[in-house]
Design an enzyme around this catalytic site. Structure first.
Site, PDB file in Angstrom:
ATOM      1  N   PRO A  12       0.790  -1.228   0.000  1.00 39.09           N
ATOM      2  CA  PRO A  12       0.000   0.000   0.000  1.00 39.09           C
ATOM      3  C   PRO A  12       0.825   1.281   0.000  1.00 39.09           C
ATOM      4  CG  PRO A  12      -0.122  -1.104   2.123  1.00 39.09           C
ATOM      5  CD  PRO A  12       0.534  -2.058   1.177  1.00 39.09           C
ATOM      6  N   ASN A  13       0.352   2.214  -0.787  1.00 37.89           N
ATOM      7  CA  ASN A  13       0.870   3.583  -0.910  1.00 37.89           C
ATOM      8  C   ASN A  13       2.188   3.688  -1.667  1.00 37.89           C
ATOM      9  OD1 ASN A  13      -1.262   4.992   0.504  1.00 37.89           O
ATOM     10  ND2 ASN A  13      -0.517   3.949   2.348  1.00 37.89           N
ATOM     11  N   ARG A  20       5.532  12.304  -2.714  1.00 33.93           N
ATOM     12  CA  ARG A  20       5.510  12.883  -1.370  1.00 33.93           C
ATOM     13  C   ARG A  20       6.568  12.212  -0.508  1.00 33.93           C
ATOM     14  NH1 ARG A  20      -0.024  11.760   0.650  1.00 33.93           N
ATOM     15  NH2 ARG A  20      -0.684  11.101  -1.398  1.00 33.93           N
ATOM     16  N   TYR A  25      11.519   8.445   1.451  1.00 28.09           N
ATOM     17  CA  TYR A  25      11.440   7.368   0.453  1.00 28.09           C
ATOM     18  C   TYR A  25      12.169   7.684  -0.856  1.00 28.09           C
ATOM     19  CZ  TYR A  25       7.883   5.717   3.690  1.00 28.09           C
ATOM     20  OH  TYR A  25       7.224   5.292   4.810  1.00 28.09           O
ATOM     21  N   ASN A  76       7.975  -5.742  -0.866  1.00 33.71           N
ATOM     22  CA  ASN A  76       7.900  -4.612   0.055  1.00 33.71           C
ATOM     23  C   ASN A  76       6.433  -4.500   0.458  1.00 33.71           C
ATOM     24  OD1 ASN A  76       7.751  -2.245   1.459  1.00 33.71           O
ATOM     25  ND2 ASN A  76       9.004  -1.063   0.011  1.00 33.71           N
ATOM     26  N   ALA A  79       3.014  -0.828   4.833  1.00 27.38           N
ATOM     27  CA  ALA A  79       2.573  -0.834   6.233  1.00 27.38           C
ATOM     28  C   ALA A  79       1.994  -2.177   6.664  1.00 27.38           C
ATOM     29  CB  ALA A  79       1.555   0.281   6.446  1.00 27.38           C
ATOM     30  N   HIS A  82       3.772  -4.418   9.252  1.00 25.35           N
ATOM     31  CA  HIS A  82       3.688  -4.241  10.704  1.00 25.35           C
ATOM     32  C   HIS A  82       2.350  -4.655  11.292  1.00 25.35           C
ATOM     33  CE1 HIS A  82       7.138  -1.940   9.511  1.00 25.35           C
ATOM     34  NE2 HIS A  82       6.395  -1.040   8.890  1.00 25.35           N
ATOM     35  N   ASP A  89       1.042 -15.444   7.080  1.00 31.54           N
ATOM     36  CA  ASP A  89       0.603 -16.805   6.740  1.00 31.54           C
ATOM     37  C   ASP A  89       0.813 -17.100   5.251  1.00 31.54           C
ATOM     38  OD1 ASP A  89      -0.103 -17.151   9.367  1.00 31.54           O
ATOM     39  OD2 ASP A  89      -2.262 -16.939   9.046  1.00 31.54           O
ATOM     40  N   GLU A 100      12.342  -9.824   1.947  1.00 31.82           N
ATOM     41  CA  GLU A 100      11.573  -8.662   2.420  1.00 31.82           C
ATOM     42  C   GLU A 100      12.420  -7.419   2.166  1.00 31.82           C
ATOM     43  OE1 GLU A 100      10.717  -8.843   6.627  1.00 31.82           O
ATOM     44  OE2 GLU A 100       9.999  -6.759   6.676  1.00 31.82           O
ATOM     45  N   HIS A 102      12.598  -2.998   2.193  1.00 33.14           N
ATOM     46  CA  HIS A 102      12.060  -1.679   2.557  1.00 33.14           C
ATOM     47  C   HIS A 102      13.008  -0.600   2.049  1.00 33.14           C
ATOM     48  CE1 HIS A 102       9.082  -3.531   5.121  1.00 33.14           C
ATOM     49  NE2 HIS A 102      10.045  -4.321   5.564  1.00 33.14           N
ATOM     50  N   LEU A 103      12.431   0.478   1.557  1.00 34.58           N
ATOM     51  CA  LEU A 103      13.251   1.611   1.120  1.00 34.58           C
ATOM     52  C   LEU A 103      13.951   2.257   2.313  1.00 34.58           C
ATOM     53  CD1 LEU A 103      10.356   2.824  -1.043  1.00 34.58           C
ATOM     54  CD2 LEU A 103      12.639   2.636  -2.033  1.00 34.58           C
ATOM     55  N   SER A 104      13.161   2.505   3.351  1.00 35.50           N
ATOM     56  CA  SER A 104      13.707   3.116   4.558  1.00 35.50           C
ATOM     57  C   SER A 104      14.194   2.019   5.499  1.00 35.50           C
ATOM     58  CB  SER A 104      12.623   3.955   5.245  1.00 35.50           C
ATOM     59  OG  SER A 104      11.568   3.111   5.705  1.00 35.50           O
ATOM     60  N   ARG A 109      13.075   4.123  12.771  1.00 40.56           N
ATOM     61  CA  ARG A 109      11.894   4.989  12.715  1.00 40.56           C
ATOM     62  C   ARG A 109      11.003   4.756  13.936  1.00 40.56           C
ATOM     63  NH1 ARG A 109       9.392   4.664   6.890  1.00 40.56           N
ATOM     64  NH2 ARG A 109       8.292   6.510   7.715  1.00 40.56           N
ATOM     65  N   ARG A 113       7.001   0.593  13.725  1.00 39.08           N
ATOM     66  CA  ARG A 113       7.570   0.004  12.488  1.00 39.08           C
ATOM     67  C   ARG A 113       8.640  -1.044  12.802  1.00 39.08           C
ATOM     68  NH1 ARG A 113       5.568   3.398   8.420  1.00 39.08           N
ATOM     69  NH2 ARG A 113       5.267   5.533   9.128  1.00 39.08           N
TER      70      ARG A 113
HETATM   71  O1  CA2 Z   1      10.458   1.796   3.839  1.00 36.37           O
HETATM   72  C1  CA2 Z   1       9.606   1.132   3.247  1.00 36.37           C
HETATM   73  O2  CA2 Z   1       9.753   0.684   2.108  1.00 36.37           O
HETATM   74  C2  CA2 Z   1       8.255   0.887   3.929  1.00 36.37           C
HETATM   75  O3  CA2 Z   1       7.828  -0.440   3.619  1.00 36.37           O
HETATM   76  C3  CA2 Z   1       7.297   1.900   3.347  1.00 36.37           C
HETATM   77  C4  CA2 Z   1       5.920   1.881   3.997  1.00 36.37           C
HETATM   78  C5  CA2 Z   1       6.046   1.967   5.517  1.00 36.37           C
HETATM   79  O4  CA2 Z   1       4.754   1.837   6.111  1.00 36.37           O
HETATM   80  C6  CA2 Z   1       6.971   0.909   6.075  1.00 36.37           C
HETATM   81  O5  CA2 Z   1       7.081   1.101   7.467  1.00 36.37           O
HETATM   82  C7  CA2 Z   1       8.343   0.994   5.446  1.00 36.37           C
HETATM   83  C8  CA2 Z   1       5.075   3.084   3.526  1.00 36.37           C
HETATM   84  C9  CA2 Z   1       5.008   3.267   2.058  1.00 36.37           C
HETATM   85  C10 CA2 Z   1       4.331   4.578   1.795  1.00 36.37           C
HETATM   86  O6  CA2 Z   1       4.956   5.173   0.705  1.00 36.37           O
HETATM   87  C11 CA2 Z   1       4.718   6.484   0.464  1.00 36.37           C
HETATM   88  C12 CA2 Z   1       5.437   7.042  -0.558  1.00 36.37           C
HETATM   89  C13 CA2 Z   1       5.261   8.375  -0.850  1.00 36.37           C
HETATM   90  C14 CA2 Z   1       4.363   9.144  -0.126  1.00 36.37           C
HETATM   91  C15 CA2 Z   1       3.652   8.580   0.911  1.00 36.37           C
HETATM   92  C16 CA2 Z   1       3.826   7.238   1.197  1.00 36.37           C
END
Ligand code: CA2
Length: 154
Positions: A12-13, A20, A25, A76, A79, A82, A89, A100, A102-104, A109, A113
């Site tokens: 998601p997202n 943003r 990210y 990836n 959210a 978490h 499963d 797995e 993650h960008l961050s 954080r 998370r």
């Molecule tokens: O660091 C990552 O890749 C995450 O999986 C990104 C998730 C976050 O909930 C994880 O804790 C770590 C969130 C992705 C949301 O991406 C956005 C990108 C641009 C603007 C807003 C959200």
């Protein structure tokens, strides 16, 4: 001869990447990241299916699809990492090499998370390297599927 197939799933997202929160990210869009992954795949004679969904159920469907026809899965989960026992499963039931991603670095954080429902059921985790993490994950998947890396479950 059929090419080795990897799946990349984004949760998601992640479709909002580059629009943003670039300080967290980065500036790359998901399209740009997927294009660089496709280029890596061509150079390594790998077929690649990259998909994104905002829906937890669809993410589970996509993990099940990967179990059917992919040699490795890079995910990836956003959210859902978490929060989702369904994700845990589905990954546990998917018996191919799994990474797995993650960008961050979620561990640097907010505390919410720090827990991942995916980490215990994947071969390895890559986080904190921004968009380059996708290439690192492809390299890791290649190592796992071509015998250059032995996954360490414990
Ligand atoms: O660091 C990552 O890749 C995450 O999986 C990104 C998730 C976050 O909930 C994880 O804790 C770590 C969130 C992705 C949301 O991406 C956005 C990108 C641009 C603007 C807003 C959200």
């Amino acid at each position: 001869m059929t090419k080795t197939l990897f799946h990349i799933l984004n949760g998601p997202n992640l479709n909002l990447l580059g629009q943003r929160e670039p300080e967290i990210y980065g500036h790359h869009s998901l399209d740009a990241i997927e294009a660089s992954c496709q280029k890596w795949a061509e150079n390594h004679d790998i077929a690649l299916l990259a998909r994104q969904t905002n829906s937890e159920g669809t993410l589970v469907d996509y993990i099940q699809n990967a179990a059917e026809d992919a040699s490795a899965l890079i995910i990836n989960p956003g959210a859902y990492t978490h929060t989702s026992i369904a994700l845990h499963d589905a990954l546990a039931a998917c018996k191919i090499p799994k990474i797995e991603l993650h960008l961050s670095n979620p561990h640097a954080r907010e505390p919410f998370r720090h827990r991942s429902f995916a980490s215990s059921v994947v071969d390895g985790i890559i986080c904190g390297f921004g968009a380059h993490g996708y290439i690192l994950a492809l390299e890791a998947a290649f190592g796992l599927t071509h015998g250059q890396t032995s996954g360490q479950k414990s």
